[in-house]
Design an enzyme around this catalytic site. Sequence first.
Site, PDB file in Angstrom:
ATOM      1  N   GLY A   1       0.815  -1.223   0.000  1.00 49.01           N
ATOM      2  CA  GLY A   1       0.000   0.000   0.000  1.00 49.01           C
ATOM      3  C   GLY A   1       0.845   1.269   0.000  1.00 49.01           C
ATOM      4  O   GLY A   1       1.853   1.351   0.700  1.00 49.01           O
TER       5      GLY A   1
ATOM      6  N   ASN B   1      -2.022   3.997   9.423  1.00 47.83           N
ATOM      7  CA  ASN B   1      -2.687   4.381   8.174  1.00 47.83           C
ATOM      8  C   ASN B   1      -2.594   5.872   7.901  1.00 47.83           C
ATOM      9  O   ASN B   1      -2.805   6.314   6.778  1.00 47.83           O
ATOM     10  CB  ASN B   1      -4.168   3.985   8.216  1.00 47.83           C
ATOM     11  CG  ASN B   1      -4.312   2.480   8.279  1.00 47.83           C
ATOM     12  OD1 ASN B   1      -3.785   1.767   7.434  1.00 47.83           O
ATOM     13  ND2 ASN B   1      -4.975   1.993   9.309  1.00 47.83           N
TER      14      ASN B   1
ATOM     15  N   LYS C   1      31.523  17.010  13.963  1.00 51.28           N
ATOM     16  CA  LYS C   1      31.123  16.163  12.845  1.00 51.28           C
ATOM     17  C   LYS C   1      32.323  15.386  12.340  1.00 51.28           C
ATOM     18  O   LYS C   1      33.378  15.977  12.128  1.00 51.28           O
ATOM     19  CB  LYS C   1      30.552  17.019  11.698  1.00 51.28           C
ATOM     20  CG  LYS C   1      30.001  16.176  10.582  1.00 51.28           C
ATOM     21  CD  LYS C   1      30.296  16.672   9.180  1.00 51.28           C
ATOM     22  CE  LYS C   1      31.751  16.713   8.815  1.00 51.28           C
ATOM     23  NZ  LYS C   1      31.988  16.801   7.361  1.00 51.28           N
TER      24      LYS C   1
ATOM     25  N   GLY D   1     -10.731  -8.543  12.306  1.00 52.17           N
ATOM     26  CA  GLY D   1     -11.259  -9.889  12.144  1.00 52.17           C
ATOM     27  C   GLY D   1     -11.383 -10.527  13.526  1.00 52.17           C
ATOM     28  O   GLY D   1     -10.529 -10.318  14.385  1.00 52.17           O
TER      29      GLY D   1
ATOM     30  N   ALA E   1      37.408  28.499  23.236  1.00 53.30           N
ATOM     31  CA  ALA E   1      36.089  28.966  22.780  1.00 53.30           C
ATOM     32  C   ALA E   1      36.198  29.605  21.404  1.00 53.30           C
ATOM     33  O   ALA E   1      37.145  30.323  21.113  1.00 53.30           O
ATOM     34  CB  ALA E   1      35.541  29.969  23.770  1.00 53.30           C
TER      35      ALA E   1
ATOM     36  N   ASN F   1      36.893  23.370   7.344  1.00 51.06           N
ATOM     37  CA  ASN F   1      37.131  22.077   6.691  1.00 51.06           C
ATOM     38  C   ASN F   1      36.708  22.056   5.235  1.00 51.06           C
ATOM     39  O   ASN F   1      37.037  21.137   4.506  1.00 51.06           O
ATOM     40  CB  ASN F   1      36.376  20.969   7.450  1.00 51.06           C
ATOM     41  CG  ASN F   1      34.887  21.221   7.518  1.00 51.06           C
ATOM     42  OD1 ASN F   1      34.446  22.373   7.547  1.00 51.06           O
ATOM     43  ND2 ASN F   1      34.113  20.169   7.531  1.00 51.06           N
TER      44      ASN F   1
ATOM     45  N   ARG G   1      -3.834   7.820   2.920  1.00 50.49           N
ATOM     46  CA  ARG G   1      -4.143   8.727   4.037  1.00 50.49           C
ATOM     47  C   ARG G   1      -2.900   9.352   4.667  1.00 50.49           C
ATOM     48  O   ARG G   1      -3.003  10.268   5.480  1.00 50.49           O
ATOM     49  CB  ARG G   1      -4.988   8.007   5.091  1.00 50.49           C
ATOM     50  CG  ARG G   1      -6.473   7.966   4.683  1.00 50.49           C
ATOM     51  CD  ARG G   1      -7.239   6.909   5.419  1.00 50.49           C
ATOM     52  NE  ARG G   1      -7.147   7.068   6.857  1.00 50.49           N
ATOM     53  CZ  ARG G   1      -7.435   6.097   7.734  1.00 50.49           C
ATOM     54  NH1 ARG G   1      -7.835   4.909   7.310  1.00 50.49           N
ATOM     55  NH2 ARG G   1      -7.332   6.317   9.025  1.00 50.49           N
TER      56      ARG G   1
HETATM   57  C1  UD1 Z   1      -6.650  -7.407   8.192  1.00 50.67           C
HETATM   58  C2  UD1 Z   1      -7.227  -8.798   8.517  1.00 50.67           C
HETATM   59  C3  UD1 Z   1      -8.019  -8.710   9.825  1.00 50.67           C
HETATM   60  C4  UD1 Z   1      -7.145  -8.185  10.939  1.00 50.67           C
HETATM   61  C5  UD1 Z   1      -6.536  -6.835  10.539  1.00 50.67           C
HETATM   62  C6  UD1 Z   1      -5.526  -6.415  11.573  1.00 50.67           C
HETATM   63  C7  UD1 Z   1      -7.580  -9.852   6.347  1.00 50.67           C
HETATM   64  C8  UD1 Z   1      -8.595 -10.228   5.345  1.00 50.67           C
HETATM   65  N1  UD1 Z   1      -8.049  -9.222   7.428  1.00 50.67           N
HETATM   66  O1  UD1 Z   1      -7.777  -6.586   7.941  1.00 50.67           O
HETATM   67  O2  UD1 Z   1      -8.537  -9.988  10.165  1.00 50.67           O
HETATM   68  O3  UD1 Z   1      -7.908  -8.066  12.120  1.00 50.67           O
HETATM   69  O4  UD1 Z   1      -5.857  -6.924   9.267  1.00 50.67           O
HETATM   70  O5  UD1 Z   1      -5.117  -5.117  11.355  1.00 50.67           O
HETATM   71  O6  UD1 Z   1      -6.418 -10.132   6.188  1.00 50.67           O
HETATM   72  N2  UD1 Z   1      -2.240  -5.459   1.851  1.00 50.67           N
HETATM   73  C9  UD1 Z   1      -1.519  -5.691   0.710  1.00 50.67           C
HETATM   74  N3  UD1 Z   1      -2.162  -6.025  -0.427  1.00 50.67           N
HETATM   75  C10 UD1 Z   1      -3.519  -6.152  -0.484  1.00 50.67           C
HETATM   76  C11 UD1 Z   1      -4.247  -5.921   0.685  1.00 50.67           C
HETATM   77  C12 UD1 Z   1      -3.574  -5.581   1.855  1.00 50.67           C
HETATM   78  O7  UD1 Z   1      -0.283  -5.575   0.710  1.00 50.67           O
HETATM   79  O8  UD1 Z   1      -4.026  -6.478  -1.563  1.00 50.67           O
HETATM   80  C13 UD1 Z   1      -1.536  -5.092   3.084  1.00 50.67           C
HETATM   81  C14 UD1 Z   1      -1.932  -3.699   3.539  1.00 50.67           C
HETATM   82  O9  UD1 Z   1      -1.035  -2.726   3.004  1.00 50.67           O
HETATM   83  C15 UD1 Z   1      -1.811  -3.796   5.043  1.00 50.67           C
HETATM   84  C16 UD1 Z   1      -2.150  -5.262   5.340  1.00 50.67           C
HETATM   85  O10 UD1 Z   1      -1.965  -5.958   4.127  1.00 50.67           O
HETATM   86  O11 UD1 Z   1      -0.495  -3.585   5.461  1.00 50.67           O
HETATM   87  C17 UD1 Z   1      -3.542  -5.469   5.883  1.00 50.67           C
HETATM   88  O12 UD1 Z   1      -4.491  -4.999   4.957  1.00 50.67           O
HETATM   89  P1  UD1 Z   1      -5.767  -4.188   5.386  1.00 50.67           P
HETATM   90  O13 UD1 Z   1      -6.512  -3.792   4.179  1.00 50.67           O
HETATM   91  O14 UD1 Z   1      -5.392  -3.110   6.346  1.00 50.67           O
HETATM   92  O15 UD1 Z   1      -6.572  -5.326   6.151  1.00 50.67           O
HETATM   93  P2  UD1 Z   1      -7.698  -5.125   7.240  1.00 50.67           P
HETATM   94  O16 UD1 Z   1      -8.993  -4.920   6.549  1.00 50.67           O
HETATM   95  O17 UD1 Z   1      -7.280  -4.134   8.231  1.00 50.67           O
HETATM   96 MG    MG Z   2      -5.795  -2.611   8.332  1.00 50.19          MG
END
Ligand code: UD1
Ligand code: MG
Length: 451
Positions: free
Chosen positions: A12, A228, A335, A142, A364, A370, A16
């Site tokens: 990602g 985020n 430095k 989750g 002082a 340099n 934000r």
């Molecule tokens: C995810 C978990 C959730 C958990 C939560 C904890 C899943 C489906 N859900 O939800 O159970 O409680 O994290 O914070 O895994 N990312 C990618 N590629 C993608 C999607 C995501 O690299 O296609 C990365 C995101 O950049 C992030 C991480 O995976 O670092 C988690 O993704 P995010 O979309 O934040 O998952 P949550 O909905 O928060």
């Molecule tokens: Mg998340």
Amino acid sequence: MTNLAIVVLAAGMGTRMKSALPKVLHKIAGRSMVGHALHAAKALNAVKAVIIHGPGMAAVQQEARNVFSDCVFAEQNDRLGTGHAVQMAKQALIGFEGTVLVLYGDVPLIQPETLCGLMAKLDGQHKMAVLGFETQSPFGYGRLIGDANGIIDIREERETNAQEKTIKLCNSGIVAIDNALLWQIIPKLSKENSKGEYYLTDLVKLAVAAKTTVALAMCKENEVAGVNDRIQLAVLEHVFQQEARRLAMENGATLIDPETVYFSADTKLGKDVIIEPNVVFGPQVVVGDNVEIFAFSHIEGATIANGARIGPFARLRPGAEIGENAHIGNFVEIKKAKIGKGAKANHLTYIGDAIVGAGSNIGAGTITCNYDGYDKHLTDIGENVFVGSNTSLVAPVKIGAGANIAASSVITADVPADALALTRVPAVVKVGWAKRYRAMKQAAKAAKKKT
Ligand code: UD1
Ligand code: MG
């Protein structure tokens, strides 16, 4: 011990964050967030690290290599979910025998000990383990659904029913799984869910269907908090600093006002170090025993040997090597310079690209000149040299041991050992001159008033 490979999800950009920099390159305690995840992996002796990044993230590759030199990369072009992101690691992990640990590039505070605890849950019976935590505000996470044997499913917020929404046992996202099992079940993920994504969390029920038991390890909510936006970045910075301050004190440093001292992720402190208020440690600082750091000092890339005294208001920049019992005082900037044992630079000085021998005293206002606008040059000061106040040392220049430099000199040539060097205009002293001058001026003023 089984072999360990880690997969770090870092695809990602983090819209934000409102930044041109990929999210995982933003820093906590002077270290990028992806760097934090990779350091945890190194602490666990991972033999492989796979970074899943987004398109055009060469900077993420560069940073990752700085920490874990032989890590490999896979690009995730379309973000189709956490399960899809892990699938991108297939090429890198095919044939690997051991455990795969999935970490997140935006979850920087995870501790190696916690990950060890997670992996310790794995055995012949448990080929997968998830890291969970309890929280009073589970919304958005989750939920872990279990029975007497272990975890049997993870329900994403959007898929939960009213009863499941009350579950406070949540999924951190971090999971450890046997590599063979991972590639056996991951092709079965489907995107038949409310987000239309491949959920990594669905691996749990697929693992259970494949006749393994999924274990649970617990951690603190703080440790698995993600970033985020920049507000969350600041919150985690605060959490990190609080912990770093606590550890510093626990290990024998005195922090007079802990809340005002800022550490980097790699700051190393010796025993009986005293740190006054408002001190900032940038990356790569090593402090020896019995060092005192006075208020308002800023230190980065520096090593400080036992017994040295730094500040108040000192600035140590990269390459500063402060010797045993040396004193660096107020408004002194150092430095890329070695300051010898017991040497002193107590006031208003710049020492850059220099060597200062043991026991030397830098007066002082002394400046090492340099830089000539193109190149940097060395100032080499021997042992027990006395440099008078307000001296300019125009580098390259060498001052022999035991030499004396008269105050206000501009030194452009080498000075032999035990010599006196001075470039001062001779003083002219006129006895009684000031008194005569005052009388003359006062008389002139009185004459003017009369007319
Ligand atoms: C995810 C978990 C959730 C958990 C939560 C904890 C899943 C489906 N859900 O939800 O159970 O409680 O994290 O914070 O895994 N990312 C990618 N590629 C993608 C999607 C995501 O690299 O296609 C990365 C995101 O950049 C992030 C991480 O995976 O670092 C988690 O993704 P995010 O979309 O934040 O998952 P949550 O909905 O928060
Ligand atoms: Mg998340």
